[in-house]
Write a protein that holds these residues in place. Structure first.
Motif, PDB file in Angstrom:
ATOM      1  N   THR A  84      -1.735  71.838  69.126  1.00 45.36           N
ATOM      2  CA  THR A  84      -2.036  71.123  67.886  1.00 45.36           C
ATOM      3  C   THR A  84      -1.394  69.734  67.887  1.00 45.36           C
ATOM      4  O   THR A  84      -0.189  69.600  68.137  1.00 45.36           O
ATOM      5  CB  THR A  84      -1.525  71.923  66.675  1.00 45.36           C
ATOM      6  OG1 THR A  84      -2.332  73.091  66.522  1.00 45.36           O
ATOM      7  CG2 THR A  84      -1.588  71.106  65.393  1.00 45.36           C
ATOM      8  N   LEU A  85      -2.196  68.726  67.624  1.00 50.19           N
ATOM      9  CA  LEU A  85      -1.666  67.377  67.379  1.00 50.19           C
ATOM     10  C   LEU A  85      -1.384  67.294  65.882  1.00 50.19           C
ATOM     11  O   LEU A  85      -2.306  67.308  65.061  1.00 50.19           O
ATOM     12  CB  LEU A  85      -2.673  66.312  67.802  1.00 50.19           C
ATOM     13  CG  LEU A  85      -2.197  64.860  67.638  1.00 50.19           C
ATOM     14  CD1 LEU A  85      -0.947  64.588  68.470  1.00 50.19           C
ATOM     15  CD2 LEU A  85      -3.310  63.893  68.016  1.00 50.19           C
ATOM     16  N   LEU A  86      -0.127  67.220  65.545  1.00 47.94           N
ATOM     17  CA  LEU A  86       0.345  67.359  64.170  1.00 47.94           C
ATOM     18  C   LEU A  86       0.781  66.001  63.629  1.00 47.94           C
ATOM     19  O   LEU A  86       1.505  65.261  64.288  1.00 47.94           O
ATOM     20  CB  LEU A  86       1.526  68.335  64.142  1.00 47.94           C
ATOM     21  CG  LEU A  86       2.157  68.685  62.800  1.00 47.94           C
ATOM     22  CD1 LEU A  86       1.165  69.402  61.898  1.00 47.94           C
ATOM     23  CD2 LEU A  86       3.399  69.552  63.031  1.00 47.94           C
ATOM     24  N   ALA A  87       0.332  65.677  62.431  1.00 50.50           N
ATOM     25  CA  ALA A  87       0.751  64.438  61.773  1.00 50.50           C
ATOM     26  C   ALA A  87       1.706  64.751  60.636  1.00 50.50           C
ATOM     27  O   ALA A  87       1.634  65.817  60.022  1.00 50.50           O
ATOM     28  CB  ALA A  87      -0.459  63.679  61.230  1.00 50.50           C
ATOM     29  N   THR A  88       2.590  63.811  60.354  1.00 48.65           N
ATOM     30  CA  THR A  88       3.523  63.967  59.239  1.00 48.65           C
ATOM     31  C   THR A  88       3.980  62.587  58.770  1.00 48.65           C
ATOM     32  O   THR A  88       3.524  61.556  59.259  1.00 48.65           O
ATOM     33  CB  THR A  88       4.733  64.841  59.621  1.00 48.65           C
ATOM     34  OG1 THR A  88       5.489  65.175  58.442  1.00 48.65           O
ATOM     35  CG2 THR A  88       5.654  64.127  60.615  1.00 48.65           C
ATOM     36  N   GLY A  89       4.879  62.571  57.801  1.00 52.73           N
ATOM     37  CA  GLY A  89       5.447  61.328  57.286  1.00 52.73           C
ATOM     38  C   GLY A  89       6.802  61.610  56.684  1.00 52.73           C
ATOM     39  O   GLY A  89       7.201  62.773  56.529  1.00 52.73           O
ATOM     40  N   LEU A  96      -9.304  63.740  63.974  1.00 51.21           N
ATOM     41  CA  LEU A  96      -8.521  62.800  64.776  1.00 51.21           C
ATOM     42  C   LEU A  96      -7.093  63.292  64.969  1.00 51.21           C
ATOM     43  O   LEU A  96      -6.399  62.850  65.895  1.00 51.21           O
ATOM     44  CB  LEU A  96      -8.526  61.420  64.116  1.00 51.21           C
ATOM     45  CG  LEU A  96      -9.917  60.795  63.941  1.00 51.21           C
ATOM     46  CD1 LEU A  96      -9.821  59.464  63.230  1.00 51.21           C
ATOM     47  CD2 LEU A  96     -10.626  60.645  65.271  1.00 51.21           C
ATOM     48  N   VAL A  97      -6.623  64.136  64.076  1.00 48.56           N
ATOM     49  CA  VAL A  97      -5.437  64.968  64.277  1.00 48.56           C
ATOM     50  C   VAL A  97      -5.852  66.377  63.883  1.00 48.56           C
ATOM     51  O   VAL A  97      -6.824  66.586  63.163  1.00 48.56           O
ATOM     52  CB  VAL A  97      -4.211  64.503  63.455  1.00 48.56           C
ATOM     53  CG1 VAL A  97      -3.731  63.131  63.908  1.00 48.56           C
ATOM     54  CG2 VAL A  97      -4.505  64.511  61.960  1.00 48.56           C
ATOM     55  N   ASP A  98      -5.103  67.374  64.366  1.00 52.35           N
ATOM     56  CA  ASP A  98      -5.484  68.767  64.116  1.00 52.35           C
ATOM     57  C   ASP A  98      -4.924  69.303  62.807  1.00 52.35           C
ATOM     58  O   ASP A  98      -5.529  70.189  62.193  1.00 52.35           O
ATOM     59  CB  ASP A  98      -5.012  69.653  65.270  1.00 52.35           C
ATOM     60  CG  ASP A  98      -5.655  69.266  66.587  1.00 52.35           C
ATOM     61  OD1 ASP A  98      -6.895  69.111  66.606  1.00 52.35           O
ATOM     62  OD2 ASP A  98      -4.926  69.095  67.580  1.00 52.35           O
ATOM     63  N   ALA A  99      -3.780  68.799  62.385  1.00 54.92           N
ATOM     64  CA  ALA A  99      -3.141  69.284  61.158  1.00 54.92           C
ATOM     65  C   ALA A  99      -2.168  68.221  60.662  1.00 54.92           C
ATOM     66  O   ALA A  99      -1.774  67.323  61.415  1.00 54.92           O
ATOM     67  CB  ALA A  99      -2.415  70.605  61.398  1.00 54.92           C
ATOM     68  N   TYR A 100      -1.790  68.354  59.410  1.00 53.82           N
ATOM     69  CA  TYR A 100      -0.922  67.360  58.778  1.00 53.82           C
ATOM     70  C   TYR A 100      -0.072  68.053  57.729  1.00 53.82           C
ATOM     71  O   TYR A 100      -0.530  68.955  57.024  1.00 53.82           O
ATOM     72  CB  TYR A 100      -1.777  66.276  58.121  1.00 53.82           C
ATOM     73  CG  TYR A 100      -1.061  65.407  57.112  1.00 53.82           C
ATOM     74  CD1 TYR A 100      -0.113  64.477  57.509  1.00 53.82           C
ATOM     75  CD2 TYR A 100      -1.338  65.529  55.759  1.00 53.82           C
ATOM     76  CE1 TYR A 100       0.540  63.682  56.587  1.00 53.82           C
ATOM     77  CE2 TYR A 100      -0.700  64.731  54.825  1.00 53.82           C
ATOM     78  CZ  TYR A 100       0.246  63.805  55.243  1.00 53.82           C
ATOM     79  OH  TYR A 100       0.886  63.022  54.315  1.00 53.82           O
ATOM     80  N   TYR A 101       1.190  67.643  57.638  1.00 54.65           N
ATOM     81  CA  TYR A 101       2.045  68.104  56.538  1.00 54.65           C
ATOM     82  C   TYR A 101       2.951  66.961  56.127  1.00 54.65           C
ATOM     83  O   TYR A 101       3.245  66.053  56.908  1.00 54.65           O
ATOM     84  CB  TYR A 101       2.887  69.320  56.964  1.00 54.65           C
ATOM     85  CG  TYR A 101       4.115  68.940  57.782  1.00 54.65           C
ATOM     86  CD1 TYR A 101       5.362  68.747  57.173  1.00 54.65           C
ATOM     87  CD2 TYR A 101       4.024  68.762  59.158  1.00 54.65           C
ATOM     88  CE1 TYR A 101       6.470  68.381  57.918  1.00 54.65           C
ATOM     89  CE2 TYR A 101       5.130  68.401  59.911  1.00 54.65           C
ATOM     90  CZ  TYR A 101       6.350  68.214  59.281  1.00 54.65           C
ATOM     91  OH  TYR A 101       7.460  67.840  60.013  1.00 54.65           O
ATOM     92  N   GLU A 102       3.380  66.999  54.877  1.00 64.45           N
ATOM     93  CA  GLU A 102       4.358  66.016  54.429  1.00 64.45           C
ATOM     94  C   GLU A 102       5.019  66.493  53.147  1.00 64.45           C
ATOM     95  O   GLU A 102       4.380  67.075  52.269  1.00 64.45           O
ATOM     96  CB  GLU A 102       3.730  64.645  54.215  1.00 64.45           C
ATOM     97  CG  GLU A 102       4.773  63.557  53.952  1.00 64.45           C
ATOM     98  CD  GLU A 102       4.253  62.141  54.165  1.00 64.45           C
ATOM     99  OE1 GLU A 102       4.962  61.204  53.748  1.00 64.45           O
ATOM    100  OE2 GLU A 102       3.160  61.982  54.741  1.00 64.45           O
ATOM    101  N   HIS A 103       6.314  66.216  53.049  1.00 65.21           N
ATOM    102  CA  HIS A 103       7.099  66.465  51.845  1.00 65.21           C
ATOM    103  C   HIS A 103       7.153  65.207  50.983  1.00 65.21           C
ATOM    104  O   HIS A 103       7.143  64.094  51.506  1.00 65.21           O
ATOM    105  CB  HIS A 103       8.551  66.829  52.192  1.00 65.21           C
ATOM    106  CG  HIS A 103       8.723  68.162  52.836  1.00 65.21           C
ATOM    107  ND1 HIS A 103       8.673  68.340  54.201  1.00 65.21           N
ATOM    108  CD2 HIS A 103       8.952  69.395  52.298  1.00 65.21           C
ATOM    109  CE1 HIS A 103       8.878  69.609  54.490  1.00 65.21           C
ATOM    110  NE2 HIS A 103       9.042  70.268  53.367  1.00 65.21           N
ATOM    111  N   GLY A 104       7.264  65.404  49.682  1.00 64.72           N
ATOM    112  CA  GLY A 104       7.626  64.317  48.781  1.00 64.72           C
ATOM    113  C   GLY A 104       6.545  63.306  48.489  1.00 64.72           C
ATOM    114  O   GLY A 104       6.840  62.186  48.070  1.00 64.72           O
ATOM    115  N   LEU A 105       5.285  63.677  48.672  1.00 65.91           N
ATOM    116  CA  LEU A 105       4.200  62.765  48.334  1.00 65.91           C
ATOM    117  C   LEU A 105       4.053  62.647  46.825  1.00 65.91           C
ATOM    118  O   LEU A 105       4.355  63.574  46.080  1.00 65.91           O
ATOM    119  CB  LEU A 105       2.881  63.279  48.920  1.00 65.91           C
ATOM    120  CG  LEU A 105       2.798  63.340  50.441  1.00 65.91           C
ATOM    121  CD1 LEU A 105       1.503  64.024  50.855  1.00 65.91           C
ATOM    122  CD2 LEU A 105       2.871  61.934  51.033  1.00 65.91           C
TER     123      LEU A 105
END
Length: 274
Positions: A157-162, A204-213
């Motif tokens: 998995t290509l994972l995106a975050t911030g 373009l990415v497989d999954a994404y997660y982020e805290h505090g949006l």
């Protein structure tokens, strides 16, 4: 100026006009102020973009409420609230990194993540692409339908975050990334939640997660990802909110969530704020 006929048309028109404004004004962008920390910046173009969005809404839909990042909320009587981010990815914008955009969403009900009903949304990005969706009608990029595919297993998995801007929270978020990195193909941190969600919708990415949006960071992107076929939810499987958002294909969502739980993502704020 003729008002767009539907919420989707309005979202697209707003995002496109404000997006073109910020693209044209980028070379003159400068820091106008800060928010949550000294590195959480506002440029004069953030302010100009939100002013434009509010002016157009006052012309086209005067009965609607507005909830935006840079200005005070305005009330309405139509039951529709516009959740707007005049520039998502402001640091990228200031530096000229082409990963920013304008995010516009129409919601009904209580205009709070988890309580609202997302009706329509649009994101205009730095490359001039228009991402959009309407509830129950699908999602598109420049008019081409989006249909997310079943993602790969976790290891591929290509994972995106911030990350947030407060140092103590960024430290804990970095610890989570360090635990996640050996479990996935790689991790991307590109700096715009709205566009990360669009990229997930397009594969373009497989999954994404982020805290505090914040609500304006993900309202439009959540609808685009959901209408493209992704599951977008909080760590408990309920609605995504400002604590944590996870987006992945339905068949892979639990694997991503379980890995995040093991990495400590379910106790992030308790540890960060201790």
């Amino acid at each position: 100026m003729i008002a767009p006929s539907t919420l989707l048309d309005t979202a697209r028109a707003l995002a496109t006009e404000a997006g073109q404004l910020i693209r044209d004004g980028r070379h003159g962008a400068h820091i106008e102020g800060t928010k949550s920390s000294s590195v959480d910046i506002v440029t004069q173009m953030d302010t100009a973009s939100e002013r434009l969005l509010r002016e157009r809404l006052a012309q086209w839909r005067p009965g609607d409420a507005v909830h935006g990042e840079e200005g005070e909320d305005s009330s309405g009587n139509s039951g529709v609230t516009w959740v707007v981010d005049p520039i998502d990815g402001t640091v990228n914008y200031l530096y000229g990194i082409p990963h920013f955009g304008v995010s516009v969403a129409a919601v009904t009900g209580v205009p709070t993540p988890g309580s609202w009903r997302l009706e329509a949304g649009a994101v205009f990005d730095a490359q001039g692409r228009l991402w959009s969706a309407a509830r129950g009608e699908g999602a598109w990029c420049d008019g081409v339908p989006l249909g997310a595919q079943e993602g790969p297993d976790l290891a591929h998995t290509l994972l995106a975050t911030g990350f947030q801007y407060q140092p103590h929270r960024r430290r804990v978020q970095g610890e989570i990334v360090a635990r996640m990195l050996p479990q996935v193909r790689d991790i991307r941190r590109l700096g715009s939640a709205a566009i990360d969600l669009c990229h997930a919708a397009a594969g373009l990415v497989d999954a994404y997660y982020e805290h505090g949006l914040h609500a304006w960071d993900f309202a439009a992107g959540e609808l685009i990802a959901t209408e493209a076929g992704l599951r977008v939810a909080g760590i408990d499987g309920g609605p995504a909110d400002e604590r944590l958002l996870i987006a992945a294909s339905p068949g892979r969502w639990n694997d991503v969530r379980d890995a995040l739980v093991k990495a400590g993502a379910d106790t992030t704020w308790a540890r960060a704020d201790a």
